[in-house]
Scaffold this active site. Sequence first.
Site, mmCIF file in Angstrom:
data_model
loop_
_atom_site.group_PDB
_atom_site.id
_atom_site.type_symbol
_atom_site.label_atom_id
_atom_site.label_comp_id
_atom_site.label_asym_id
_atom_site.label_seq_id
_atom_site.Cartn_x
_atom_site.Cartn_y
_atom_site.Cartn_z
ATOM 1 N N ASP A 38 0.918 -1.106 -0.102
ATOM 2 C CA ASP A 38 -0.056 0.069 -0.002
ATOM 3 C C ASP A 38 0.880 1.180 0.110
ATOM 4 O O ASP A 38 2.025 1.280 0.431
ATOM 5 C CB ASP A 38 -0.984 -0.086 1.181
ATOM 6 C CG ASP A 38 -2.187 -0.710 1.000
ATOM 7 O OD1 ASP A 38 -2.549 -1.163 0.054
ATOM 8 O OD2 ASP A 38 -2.731 -0.660 2.049
ATOM 9 N N LYS A 60 -3.696 3.122 -3.517
ATOM 10 C CA LYS A 60 -4.698 4.134 -4.272
ATOM 11 C C LYS A 60 -5.161 4.970 -3.134
ATOM 12 O O LYS A 60 -6.174 4.714 -2.570
ATOM 13 C CB LYS A 60 -5.931 3.100 -4.843
ATOM 14 C CG LYS A 60 -6.511 2.061 -3.817
ATOM 15 C CD LYS A 60 -7.259 1.483 -4.787
ATOM 16 C CE LYS A 60 -7.702 0.011 -3.979
ATOM 17 N NZ LYS A 60 -7.503 -0.078 -2.551
ATOM 18 N N MET A 173 -8.848 8.695 9.103
ATOM 19 C CA MET A 173 -9.488 9.111 7.737
ATOM 20 C C MET A 173 -10.597 10.211 8.111
ATOM 21 O O MET A 173 -11.562 10.415 7.277
ATOM 22 C CB MET A 173 -10.146 8.068 6.772
ATOM 23 C CG MET A 173 -9.298 7.076 6.433
ATOM 24 S SD MET A 173 -9.733 5.468 5.667
ATOM 25 C CE MET A 173 -10.560 4.689 7.152
HETATM 26 N N1 SAH Z 1 -4.643 -0.312 8.561
HETATM 27 C C1 SAH Z 1 -4.049 1.231 9.181
HETATM 28 C C2 SAH Z 1 -5.264 1.933 9.022
HETATM 29 C C3 SAH Z 1 -5.387 2.084 7.375
HETATM 30 S S1 SAH Z 1 -6.671 3.573 6.928
HETATM 31 C C4 SAH Z 1 -3.637 0.972 10.729
HETATM 32 O O1 SAH Z 1 -4.274 -0.033 11.230
HETATM 33 O O2 SAH Z 1 -3.209 1.675 11.083
HETATM 34 C C5 SAH Z 1 -5.607 4.964 6.834
HETATM 35 C C6 SAH Z 1 -5.723 5.841 7.828
HETATM 36 O O3 SAH Z 1 -5.016 5.427 8.923
HETATM 37 C C7 SAH Z 1 -5.188 7.198 7.597
HETATM 38 O O4 SAH Z 1 -6.149 8.301 6.866
HETATM 39 C C8 SAH Z 1 -4.891 7.774 9.011
HETATM 40 O O5 SAH Z 1 -6.104 8.246 9.508
HETATM 41 C C9 SAH Z 1 -4.598 6.637 9.425
HETATM 42 N N2 SAH Z 1 -3.064 6.367 9.650
HETATM 43 C C10 SAH Z 1 -2.297 5.462 9.032
HETATM 44 N N3 SAH Z 1 -0.791 6.012 9.351
HETATM 45 C C11 SAH Z 1 -0.798 6.720 9.942
HETATM 46 C C12 SAH Z 1 0.223 7.597 10.822
HETATM 47 N N4 SAH Z 1 1.450 7.013 10.570
HETATM 48 N N5 SAH Z 1 -0.217 8.359 11.369
HETATM 49 C C13 SAH Z 1 -1.536 8.847 11.775
HETATM 50 N N6 SAH Z 1 -2.404 8.183 11.099
HETATM 51 C C14 SAH Z 1 -2.119 7.255 10.402
#
Ligand code: SAH
Length: 258
Positions: A38, A60, A173
């Site tokens: 991803d 994406k 998100m």
């Molecule tokens: N599977 C991922 C989430 C995917 S959805 C998890 O468990 O973390 C994508 C969202 O995750 C982003 O829009 C944001 O809200 C959050 N996110 C992902 N990486 C991040 C990071 N390093 N710092 C803060 N928020 C993050």
Amino acid sequence: MTPVLHPVALVGAGPGDPELLTLRALRRLQAADVVLSDDLVDARVLALIGPQTRLLRVGKRGGCISTDQRFIEELMVREARAGRRVVRLKGGDPFVFGRGGEEADALRAAGLAVEVVSGLTAGIAGPAAAGIPVTDRRCTPGVALVTGHSGEGGRAPDWAALARSGLTLVVYMGVARCEQIVAALREGGMCGDMPVAVVAAAHTERQQQALSTLDGLCALLAREPGLGSPAVLVIGEVGALGAWASAQAEAAHQLRQA
Ligand code: SAH
């Protein structure tokens, strides 16, 4: 001859810093023939993949369309059926948002075995990087991980019920939907002065965090574009326990000493 089939590994890359990978995640990455990654996966994690491994970036950002998703699933199935060790690498935890469940179903429907390698999710490790314990019992009985963007085919959160729940709300998100989320929580009865912490790009070199209130949140996000995606919103009393609290305590202590 039919090849020996390996389980497809859905691997959580954690929020950024490769030190936060599990040992199993590292082993699967290093043994993979092909990695489908991803967008949100940190470059330092991708750098751990060996030169003999094929790396395909299939991310994406934002508006996911279903044909893309089907393409990714078909690609995984094709590679795994050819006997290759396939890793599907996802930011954070593979089963926290990000469609890990749907991909696991598609793989199983194609007759393939699936291994889920959990990762640290941004909604817990992100606040922690800013000093926020999301379930601190002095403030809350628990935490709800919710999406600010339910997208096509997803269910939107019941913001009014969440506003009354007393739980810490960690919104993934959510930045782009700030206005709607704040309005829905206020309508559900949440106080405008409820602390809200924003933690952006947690555990990466670009990490930023800020503390606001429910009523001040959207103005803060408009003022500070660096707090944009990827970011989590931490809505609840625990927000005020972040690193800023100890920074304030330290400043007060130094004032008293002076
Ligand atoms: N599977 C991922 C989430 C995917 S959805 C998890 O468990 O973390 C994508 C969202 O995750 C982003 O829009 C944001 O809200 C959050 N996110 C992902 N990486 C991040 C990071 N390093 N710092 C803060 N928020 C993050």
